[in-house]
Design an enzyme around this catalytic site. Structure first.
Site, PDB file in Angstrom:
ATOM      1  NE  ARG A 154       0.686   5.792  -5.842  1.00  0.00           N
ATOM      2  CZ  ARG A 154       0.013   4.927  -5.096  1.00  0.00           C
ATOM      3  NH1 ARG A 154      -1.101   5.332  -4.470  1.00  0.00           N
ATOM      4  NH2 ARG A 154       0.430   3.678  -4.956  1.00  0.00           N
ATOM      5  CE  LYS A 176      -4.445   8.318  -0.220  1.00  0.00           C
ATOM      6  NZ  LYS A 176      -3.187   9.059  -0.012  1.00  0.00           N
TER       7      LYS A 176
END
Length: 268
Positions: A241, A206
Site C-alpha cells: 500500500r 512512514k
C-alpha cells in the site's frame, strides 16, 4: 494499492485531496501509474489522530468511491473501521474493506463484509490511533503479531467472510517502534507463512524510514518506500500500500520478469 486520502490531516498528503474532484483525479492518476487497487479513506489513522464523525466520513468518501468504482478500471477499497461507512461504500461499488482495527472498532463490520461478499483486509494495531505510539511493547513482535492476526482472521471467517477473500496486514507503524517495524520487515516471511493468506504491507513514507534515511519531508521518503516494497515482495507479500504507485508497480513487474527468466528468455 494506491492511497487516496480524502482527509485534511493524514500524515503524508492531508488536505491535498479533500476536494472530491481532486481526489477522483488522483485516484485515476494512480491507476494510470499502475495501481491494481485504489484505497479510499476519509479518516486519518496517523498517530494522535482524532476520530471523524460518521456523517462527515460518509460525505468525504462516497462520491469518490462511486466515481472510481464506476470507471471499472481496478477494484476500489474503502479504508474504514465503521460498519455504516463500509456498507455505504460497498453499495457504491467498492469491493474491499480495509479495516485498521480488524473488526474491533465496530463489531458489525465483519457482518457487513460477509453480507456483501466483499474482500477484507485485517490489520494489526496495538492500541488505537490516538494512543498507539505511547510506549508500545512486545516480547516477540513477529510471533505476537502473527498470532493476533490469525485470531482476527478466524473471527472474520466465523462471521461469514469468504475464506479466499481475507488479507492480512502486520500494521507497520501502528503501535510499534522503529525497531519493531524493522523486525517485522526482516521476518516478514515468517508472518506470511504463519497467516496462510495474502499479506499486505503498508510502510509508505512512514516516520521510521525518515529516521533511517534522514528524509524529513514525507515526499522525500519514496526511495525508502520503494526499498520496502521490493523487500516485501521478495519475502512473499502480495500487496504493498503506497502513495507513489509508479515506482513500486515498475519494481513488481521487473521482479515478475526476473522470477520467470530462463537461459533462453522469459517463461510465460
Amino acid at each position: 494499492m494506491g492511497v487516496v486520502n480524502v482527509t485534511p490531516d493524514s500524515f503524508s498528503d492531508g488536505g491535498r485531496f479533500l476536494d472530491t474532484d481532486r481526489a477522483v483525479a488522483h485516484g485515476r492518476d494512480l491507476v494510470a501509474a499502475g495501481a491494481a487497487i485504489v484505497d479510499i479513506g476519509g479518516e486519518s489513522t496517523r498517530p494522535g489522530a482524532e476520530p471523524v464523525a460518521l456523517e462527515e466520513e460518509l460525505r468525504r468518501v462516497l462520491p469518490v468511491v462511486e466515481a472510481l468504482a464506476a470507471d471499472g478500471s481496478v477494484p476500489v477499497s474503502i479504508d474504514t473501521s465503521k460498519a455504516p461507512v463500509a456498507a455505504a461504500a460497498l453499495r457504491c461499488g467498492a469491493t474491499i474493506v480495509n479495516d485498521v482495527t480488524a473488526g474491533l472498532g465496530d463489531p458489525d463490520l465483519y457482518g457487513v463484509v460477509a453480507d456483501a461478499g466483499a474482500a477484507l483486509v485485517v490489520m494489526h494495531m496495538q492500541g488505537e490511533p490516538r494512543t498507539m505510539q505511547h510506549a508500545p511493547h512486545y516480547d516477540d513482535v513477529t510471533r505476537e503479531v502473527a498470532e493476533w492476526l490469525n485470531l482476527r482472521l478466524d473471527a472474520a471467517r466465523a462471521a461469514g467472510v469468504r475464506a479466499g477473500a481475507v488479507i492480512a496486514d502486520p500494521g507497520i507503524g501502528f503501535g510499534k517502534t522503529g525497531a519493531h517495524n524493522l523486525e517485522l520487515l526482516a521476518r516478514l516471511g515468517d508472518v506470511v507463512a504463519a497467516v496462510g493468506v495474502p499479506v499486505m504491507v503498508g510502510a509508505s513514507r512512514k516516520s521510521f524510514l525518515a529516521r533511517l534515511t534522514g528524509a524529513t519531508q514525507t515526499d522525500d521518503r519514496d526511495d525508502a518506500t520503494l526499498a520496502t516494497s521490493v523487500w516485501s515482495f521478495t519475502q512473499g507479500a502480495r500487496i504493498v500500500r503506497v502513495h507513489d504507485v509508479a515506482s513500486s508497480a515498475r519494481a513488481a513487474r521487473l521482479l515478475d520478469v526476473m522470477a520467470r527468466a530462463t537461459a533462453t528468455g522469459v517463461a510465460a
